[in-house]
Motif scaffolding. Sequence first.
Motif, PDB file in Angstrom:
ATOM      1  N   ILE A 206     -61.706  21.407 -35.739  1.00  0.00           N
ATOM      2  CA  ILE A 206     -61.154  20.501 -34.739  1.00  0.00           C
ATOM      3  C   ILE A 206     -59.712  20.083 -35.056  1.00  0.00           C
ATOM      4  N   GLU A 207     -59.378  19.866 -36.336  1.00  0.00           N
ATOM      5  CA  GLU A 207     -58.009  19.476 -36.669  1.00  0.00           C
ATOM      6  C   GLU A 207     -57.033  20.594 -36.317  1.00  0.00           C
ATOM      7  N   SER A 208     -57.397  21.820 -36.645  1.00  0.00           N
ATOM      8  CA  SER A 208     -56.549  22.964 -36.323  1.00  0.00           C
ATOM      9  C   SER A 208     -56.406  23.139 -34.814  1.00  0.00           C
ATOM     10  N   GLU A 209     -57.494  22.908 -34.066  1.00  0.00           N
ATOM     11  CA  GLU A 209     -57.442  23.069 -32.616  1.00  0.00           C
ATOM     12  C   GLU A 209     -56.567  22.002 -31.971  1.00  0.00           C
ATOM     13  N   ILE A 210     -56.608  20.799 -32.476  1.00  0.00           N
ATOM     14  CA  ILE A 210     -55.842  19.705 -31.867  1.00  0.00           C
ATOM     15  C   ILE A 210     -54.373  19.748 -32.280  1.00  0.00           C
ATOM     16  N   PHE A 211     -54.102  19.938 -33.564  1.00  0.00           N
ATOM     17  CA  PHE A 211     -52.727  19.874 -34.057  1.00  0.00           C
ATOM     18  C   PHE A 211     -52.104  21.246 -34.335  1.00  0.00           C
ATOM     19  N   GLY A 212     -52.909  22.321 -34.345  1.00  0.00           N
ATOM     20  CA  GLY A 212     -52.392  23.643 -34.653  1.00  0.00           C
ATOM     21  C   GLY A 212     -52.365  23.897 -36.149  1.00  0.00           C
ATOM     22  N   ALA A 221     -56.505  32.117 -41.345  1.00  0.00           N
ATOM     23  CA  ALA A 221     -55.334  31.742 -40.542  1.00  0.00           C
ATOM     24  C   ALA A 221     -54.292  32.856 -40.641  1.00  0.00           C
ATOM     25  N   GLU A 222     -54.488  33.890 -39.849  1.00  0.00           N
ATOM     26  CA  GLU A 222     -53.641  35.074 -39.955  1.00  0.00           C
ATOM     27  C   GLU A 222     -52.348  34.965 -39.155  1.00  0.00           C
ATOM     28  N   ARG A 223     -52.246  33.941 -38.335  1.00  0.00           N
ATOM     29  CA  ARG A 223     -51.007  33.748 -37.584  1.00  0.00           C
ATOM     30  C   ARG A 223     -50.856  32.265 -37.258  1.00  0.00           C
ATOM     31  N   GLN A 224     -49.653  31.884 -36.855  1.00  0.00           N
ATOM     32  CA  GLN A 224     -49.412  30.507 -36.452  1.00  0.00           C
ATOM     33  C   GLN A 224     -50.178  30.201 -35.168  1.00  0.00           C
ATOM     34  N   HIS A 225     -50.727  29.003 -35.079  1.00  0.00           N
ATOM     35  CA  HIS A 225     -51.546  28.629 -33.924  1.00  0.00           C
ATOM     36  C   HIS A 225     -51.059  27.302 -33.346  1.00  0.00           C
ATOM     37  N   GLN A 226     -50.803  27.287 -32.050  1.00  0.00           N
ATOM     38  CA  GLN A 226     -50.413  26.051 -31.376  1.00  0.00           C
ATOM     39  C   GLN A 226     -51.655  25.245 -31.018  1.00  0.00           C
ATOM     40  N   ARG A 264     -48.649  20.330 -37.836  1.00  0.00           N
ATOM     41  CA  ARG A 264     -49.661  21.375 -37.886  1.00  0.00           C
ATOM     42  C   ARG A 264     -50.327  21.380 -39.268  1.00  0.00           C
ATOM     43  N   VAL A 265     -51.561  21.870 -39.316  1.00  0.00           N
ATOM     44  CA  VAL A 265     -52.242  22.043 -40.599  1.00  0.00           C
ATOM     45  C   VAL A 265     -51.445  23.045 -41.435  1.00  0.00           C
ATOM     46  N   SER A 267     -48.392  22.482 -42.593  1.00  0.00           N
ATOM     47  CA  SER A 267     -46.949  22.301 -42.412  1.00  0.00           C
ATOM     48  C   SER A 267     -46.498  20.985 -43.029  1.00  0.00           C
ATOM     49  N   THR A 268     -45.224  20.910 -43.394  1.00  0.00           N
ATOM     50  CA  THR A 268     -44.642  19.661 -43.902  1.00  0.00           C
ATOM     51  C   THR A 268     -43.597  19.112 -42.943  1.00  0.00           C
ATOM     52  N   VAL A 269     -43.470  19.747 -41.793  1.00  0.00           N
ATOM     53  CA  VAL A 269     -42.469  19.343 -40.802  1.00  0.00           C
ATOM     54  C   VAL A 269     -43.187  18.723 -39.603  1.00  0.00           C
ATOM     55  N   SER A 270     -42.837  17.499 -39.268  1.00  0.00           N
ATOM     56  CA  SER A 270     -43.469  16.838 -38.126  1.00  0.00           C
ATOM     57  C   SER A 270     -42.802  17.266 -36.822  1.00  0.00           C
ATOM     58  N   GLN A 271     -43.555  17.174 -35.737  1.00  0.00           N
ATOM     59  CA  GLN A 271     -43.066  17.562 -34.417  1.00  0.00           C
ATOM     60  C   GLN A 271     -43.268  16.425 -33.429  1.00  0.00           C
ATOM     61  N   GLU A 272     -42.436  16.444 -32.405  1.00  0.00           N
ATOM     62  CA  GLU A 272     -42.531  15.426 -31.367  1.00  0.00           C
ATOM     63  C   GLU A 272     -43.722  15.710 -30.465  1.00  0.00           C
ATOM     64  N   ALA A 273     -44.465  14.666 -30.098  1.00  0.00           N
ATOM     65  CA  ALA A 273     -45.618  14.813 -29.206  1.00  0.00           C
ATOM     66  C   ALA A 273     -45.290  14.141 -27.869  1.00  0.00           C
ATOM     67  N   ASP A 274     -44.743  14.924 -26.945  1.00  0.00           N
ATOM     68  CA  ASP A 274     -44.424  14.403 -25.618  1.00  0.00           C
ATOM     69  C   ASP A 274     -45.634  14.624 -24.713  1.00  0.00           C
TER      70      ASP A 274
END
Length: 468
Positions: A206-212, A221-226, A264-265, A267-274
């Motif tokens: 669920i964490e991966s599905e919600i935040f990527g 995790a073979e590729r980046q996931h949004q 994202r799971v 990652s150390t970089v935060s993103q904007e949630a619009d």
Amino acid sequence: MPHALVVDDDIDSAASLRDLIAGERLTVAVAHTLRDARRQISLQQPDILLLDLRLPDGNGMDLLADPDLVANSEVVLCTGHASIETSVQALRLGAADYLIKPINLKQLQGVLSRIMKPAALRAEVEVLTARLDSSGHFGHLWGKSAPMQRIYEQISRVAGTSVTVFITGESGTGKEVVAQTVHDLSRRRKQPFLAVNCGAISPNLIESEIFGHEKGSFTGAERQHQGFFERASGGTLFLDEITEMPLDLQVKLLRVLETGRFMRVGSTVSQEADVRVIAATNRDPRQLVATGKMREDLLYRLNVFPLDLPPLRDRLADVPLLANHFLQGICEQEGAVRRFSQAALDKLATYSWPGNVRELRNAVQRAYVMAQGDVIDDRWLPEASNGPSFAPAVAPASVTAAAVAAPAGDSITLPIGTSMAQAERLLTLATLRHYNHHKERTAAVLGISLKTLYNRLKEYAAAEGGNA
């Protein structure tokens, strides 16, 4: 070209915001006081008003308190002191959104891309309301009863804002349809509406599905996931069965709602949630807080604008309208026209519908399939039945909850002092036995989704060593 007015007593902040707006192809004026703002508005009515709260000659809310002054302007608060109380007060006075200082370009672009005059939004709502008696629906929602008209009034009020909406109601009452209607009447309508059932996603995913997640962040995790927040960017994210979300993830969701940022799971970089969040549950959230299944701070953050949907049994006058609406859709899909007899409609309107609108839709589908001619009679419609009742009883304190067994009859009796978790377990299992282990029917009567019922039964089985 749209016109913006920036009202901010900080000269540097106002100049910076003016330059950012000008770069988005809007004309811009600046005012540093309420008096100057009133003068600027009288010279040229702004399409969007970016308003600071703390000004030398008063509070920015004072402008909102004058509806004639800003009636044709979209008002966005720009403040470093945002809070739930501020957003609720601004909502009541007509503000559409708020930006937290320091304002970044992406936040601002999102707001500017959604500029829509309040008068246009009001006109849409007025048209829907005026047509309600003849059309029988408001957006995606059907019904003309008093409880539904109250829901329409609340939707009309909140749709044009950005505040979080928390929808409660039994399973099958149409919470996702309400969320879709709010989205379609909002300034975010041109962007995605994404509905997510939190109870239907594996706790491990669920964490991966919600935040990527990032590539290589975990095994598989073979590729980046949004995640859902990225995929719903600019639009609305509907989180159904929010109370089924694990507690550790509730903490992360709370942080996103408070800061507007996520990671994202891996990652150390935060993103904007619009994203505008609309949450829903078919359970009593306050009871879940009491039993430790939901964080109290998350409940307060989600419950900015509560919206409680009535069960279908409380608006039986809408049943014939809903049934005919569902039947029309089935007829168009199947290519054969059929209609209900008056006896069928009368029977539909007297049934209690424990599964609410979802059960009614399924009943119409079944009746259509079973009908042998153009007229659907009452033969294959559900019969009234009495489900198990839930009756707490006064019992000696020495009788423990663990000693209580649910009888095989139509009711169960629990002593005072029974925990909510134990009461829920006993009622669930008693209802399942009452309906001969028919899980779909059991879930409908309990007002929960089938997935939630399976999850609970799995928990009970694990707790009893697989013998539940």
